[in-house]
Design an enzyme around this catalytic site. Structure first.
Site, short mmCIF file in Angstrom:
data_model
loop_
_atom_site.label_atom_id
_atom_site.label_comp_id
_atom_site.label_asym_id
_atom_site.label_seq_id
_atom_site.Cartn_x
_atom_site.Cartn_y
_atom_site.Cartn_z
N LYS A 169 82.63 -73.50 -58.69
CA LYS A 169 82.36 -74.66 -57.82
C LYS A 169 82.50 -75.90 -58.69
CE LYS A 169 79.24 -77.47 -56.80
NZ LYS A 169 80.11 -78.64 -56.60
N GLU A 244 74.09 -75.96 -69.81
CA GLU A 244 74.49 -77.06 -70.69
C GLU A 244 74.11 -78.34 -69.98
OE1 GLU A 244 75.83 -76.88 -73.67
OE2 GLU A 244 76.37 -74.76 -73.77
N CYS A 278 77.91 -86.10 -72.54
CA CYS A 278 76.57 -85.54 -72.74
C CYS A 278 76.11 -85.67 -74.18
CB CYS A 278 76.56 -84.07 -72.32
SG CYS A 278 77.91 -83.14 -73.05
N GLU A 378 68.42 -90.34 -70.21
CA GLU A 378 69.89 -90.35 -70.31
C GLU A 378 70.45 -91.41 -69.36
OE1 GLU A 378 72.22 -87.04 -68.66
OE2 GLU A 378 73.15 -86.86 -70.62
P1 NAD Z 1 74.88 -82.83 -61.64
O1 NAD Z 1 73.76 -81.98 -62.13
O2 NAD Z 1 74.60 -83.84 -60.61
O3 NAD Z 1 76.03 -81.90 -61.02
C1 NAD Z 1 76.61 -80.85 -61.75
C2 NAD Z 1 77.10 -79.80 -60.78
O4 NAD Z 1 75.97 -79.21 -60.14
C3 NAD Z 1 78.00 -80.34 -59.67
O5 NAD Z 1 79.05 -79.44 -59.43
C4 NAD Z 1 77.06 -80.40 -58.49
O6 NAD Z 1 77.71 -80.31 -57.25
C5 NAD Z 1 76.18 -79.19 -58.74
N1 NAD Z 1 74.89 -79.21 -58.05
C6 NAD Z 1 74.16 -80.29 -57.71
N2 NAD Z 1 73.04 -79.91 -57.06
C7 NAD Z 1 73.06 -78.55 -56.99
C8 NAD Z 1 72.18 -77.58 -56.43
N3 NAD Z 1 71.06 -77.92 -55.79
N4 NAD Z 1 72.52 -76.28 -56.54
C9 NAD Z 1 73.66 -75.92 -57.18
N5 NAD Z 1 74.53 -76.80 -57.72
C10 NAD Z 1 74.23 -78.10 -57.64
O7 NAD Z 1 75.56 -83.45 -62.93
P2 NAD Z 1 76.76 -84.51 -62.98
O8 NAD Z 1 76.20 -85.82 -62.55
O9 NAD Z 1 77.96 -83.95 -62.30
O10 NAD Z 1 77.10 -84.54 -64.54
C11 NAD Z 1 76.47 -85.35 -65.45
C12 NAD Z 1 75.42 -84.58 -66.21
O11 NAD Z 1 76.01 -83.45 -66.85
C13 NAD Z 1 74.80 -85.38 -67.33
O12 NAD Z 1 73.41 -85.18 -67.34
C14 NAD Z 1 75.43 -84.80 -68.59
O13 NAD Z 1 74.66 -84.95 -69.76
C15 NAD Z 1 75.58 -83.38 -68.21
N6 NAD Z 1 76.62 -82.74 -69.03
C16 NAD Z 1 76.24 -81.84 -69.99
C17 NAD Z 1 77.19 -81.26 -70.81
C18 NAD Z 1 76.81 -80.26 -71.86
O14 NAD Z 1 77.69 -79.53 -72.32
N7 NAD Z 1 75.55 -80.16 -72.26
C19 NAD Z 1 78.53 -81.59 -70.64
C20 NAD Z 1 78.88 -82.50 -69.66
C21 NAD Z 1 77.92 -83.07 -68.85
#
Ligand code: NAD
Length: 471
Positions: A169, A244, A278, A378
């Site tokens: 997804k 992650e 991140c 963050e």
């Molecule tokens: P997000 O958590 O909003 O979304 C990530 C994914 O989760 C999306 O595909 C979203 O549709 C899905 N999602 C959202 N709610 C959900 C639920 N209730 N159930 C299942 N899936 C759900 O994150 P974002 O805004 O897309 O990305 C930014 C974040 O990602 C930042 O906090 C960043 O630090 C983190 N990030 C971490 C890494 C790492 O490797 N540690 C890498 C890249 C980004």
């Protein structure tokens, strides 16, 4: 505008006629694509297809898996310019960098698994036991928007290598490169059902994955907020999880470091992908007597960086990915001012001439209180917090003083000294004096930044269960 109203299930593109989600271009705010807001039933079909394909793919040979990964890598190379442009438009990364990172890194990571797989010990002897490493089962991959294809490949390549089957997804904010990936995989020898992709909202199709008993593992990259939900939901039927998540990484500049190189290196790292990274070094810890000089150096960088459309080759800093993200970052900049930090450069107003799209000025705060919200939370935008410290012990305490622990940096004249301080940081990786990124090194977080590791053999082992035969 691209109409991508389809999902990839059981080796076929299935047209979607329900509601769709708009994909926006960061630099203009225009809608550039539409993708399905799929329903739970569609996700269930994809999970069932992955489950049906598991038995056979779990018994595939290493040669078969390597061949598919080679075909995948060739496809990624052939479509790299298209991938780079799609991600630049969606996320805001300047096009040249997008070619190197957003399109280039997936090629490199796939290559690491092509190289590793033939020699990977899927069984070993321990006393009178044969220890076997078996694929975990159907894996649900949920990915974010900031490095969209890279985050996907870090899951899909090792999961294929391990013999797992997959339902992806992708992020609804930047999904186009996942469609390109599905098209590439469709042209490989991967049997139908091994890779499936369903687009939609996290709360709907993501949630379906979390609750489905046929999914044996969730591999998630995204915010700590969503990671919490996933960890709780996965606990209900003991799914394996790899998380992650977010970060608030510290760059510790020691008194004998080359200040100019350290400040510039840290701040340029923080600005990469408009701060939507991140691992961004968002807290810069400097000796108190060098604080003002550090602010001057960072301020000059901020004021000199060329903002603009990421498709323009001269642009060094593009927009953010969405209006929501832009508003969140601007609110944090206002909060920093209200919390009493010194605004050295940038600020909450849109950069001149770039009022359209989701641009934010590169912003430097000085004299930041390490316990203030801008130093603890963050922000995910081009904002750095410069924090003065008196002693090395205090610097380490401040660096370790958040809930996160994803990345970090230490800069010093003496490398051994830098390594000593680096070893005290409670974080998954530390860049010493600007050390180069390594796609074979484990990557992941301590604390609220994550559970598990990606990249290299650690990334492969996330997808393997251990079985021992007593002989
Ligand atoms: P997000 O958590 O909003 O979304 C990530 C994914 O989760 C999306 O595909 C979203 O549709 C899905 N999602 C959202 N709610 C959900 C639920 N209730 N159930 C299942 N899936 C759900 O994150 P974002 O805004 O897309 O990305 C930014 C974040 O990602 C930042 O906090 C960043 O630090 C983190 N990030 C971490 C890494 C790492 O490797 N540690 C890498 C890249 C980004």
């Amino acid at each position: 505008m691209k109409d991508l109203s389809k999902n990839y299930i059981n080796g076929e593109w299935i047209n979607w006629s329900g509601d769709t989600l708009d994909v926006f271009e960061g630099a203009t705010g225009d809608v550039i694509a539409k993708v399905p807001a799929s329903d739970r039933a569609t996700m269930e079909k994809a999970i069932e297809a992955a489950d049906a394909a598991f038995e056979s793919w779990s018994e595939s040979t290493v040669e078969q898996r390597v061949k598919v990964l080679q075909q995948l890598q060739a496809g990624l190379k052939a479509r790299a310019p298209e991938i780079a442009e799609a991600v630049s438009r969606e996320v805001g990364m300047p096009i040249k960098l997008s070619g190197m990172i957003q399109a280039g890194l997936p090629i490199a990571v796939t290559g690491t698994y092509i190289d590793m797989l033939p020699d990977y010990p899927f069984s070993e002897q321990s006393g009178n036991s044969e220890v076997q490493y078996a694929p975990v089962g159907v894996v649900g991959c949920i990915t974010p928007w900031n490095y969209p294809l890279h985050q996907v490949i870090l899951k899909v390549a090792p999961a294929i290598a391990a013999g797992c089957t997959i339902v992806l997804k992708p992020s609804e904010v930047s999904p186009q490169s996942a469609f390109i990936l599905a098209e590439i995989l469709d042209g490989t020898d991967l049997p139908k059902g091994v890779f499936n992709m369903v687009c939609g909202l996290g709360g709907e199709v993501g949630d379906t994955m979390l609750k489905h008993p046929l999914v044996r593992m969730i591999s998630f990259t995204g915010s700590t907020r969503t990671g919490h939900l996933i960890a709780h939901a996965a606990a209900d039927d003991f799914k394996r999880i790899a998380l992650e998540m977010g970060g608030k990484s510290a760059s510790v500049i020691l008194p004998d470091a080359d200040l100019e190189a350290a400040v510039k290196g840290s701040f340029m790292n923080c600005l990469q992908n408009s701060g939507q990274t991140c691992t961004a070094l968002t807290r810069m810890l400097v000796p108190a007597d060098k604080h003002d000089q550090a602010c001057e150096i960072a301020g000059a960088v901020a004021n000199g960086v060329k903002l603009g459309n990421p498709l323009d080759e001269n642009t060094r800093l593009g927009p953010l990915a969405s209006a929501e993200q832009r508003d969140k970052v601007v609110d944090y900049i206002k909060l920093g001012i209200a919390e009493g930090a010194t605004l050295v450069a940038g600020g909450p107003d849109a950069p001149e001439g770039l009022e359209k799209g989701y641009f934010v000025k590169p912003t430097v705060f000085g004299n930041v209180d390490p316990d203030s919200r801008i130093a603890q939370e963050e922000i995910f935008g081009p904002v750095v917090c410069i924090i003065p410290y008196q002693t090395e012990e205090e610097a380490i305490r401040i660096a370790n003083g958040t809930l996160y622990g994803l990345s970090g940096a230490v800069w010093a004249g003496d490398k051994e000294k830098a390594k000593k301080v680096a070893s005290k940081l409670r974080t998954g990786q530390v860049f010493v004096n600007g050390g180069a990124f390594n796609p074979l090194a484990p990557f992941g977080g301590f604390g609220h930044s994550g559970i598990g590791r990606e990249f290299g053999k650690w990334g492969l082992e996330e997808f393997l269960e251990v079985r021992s035969l007593q002989l």
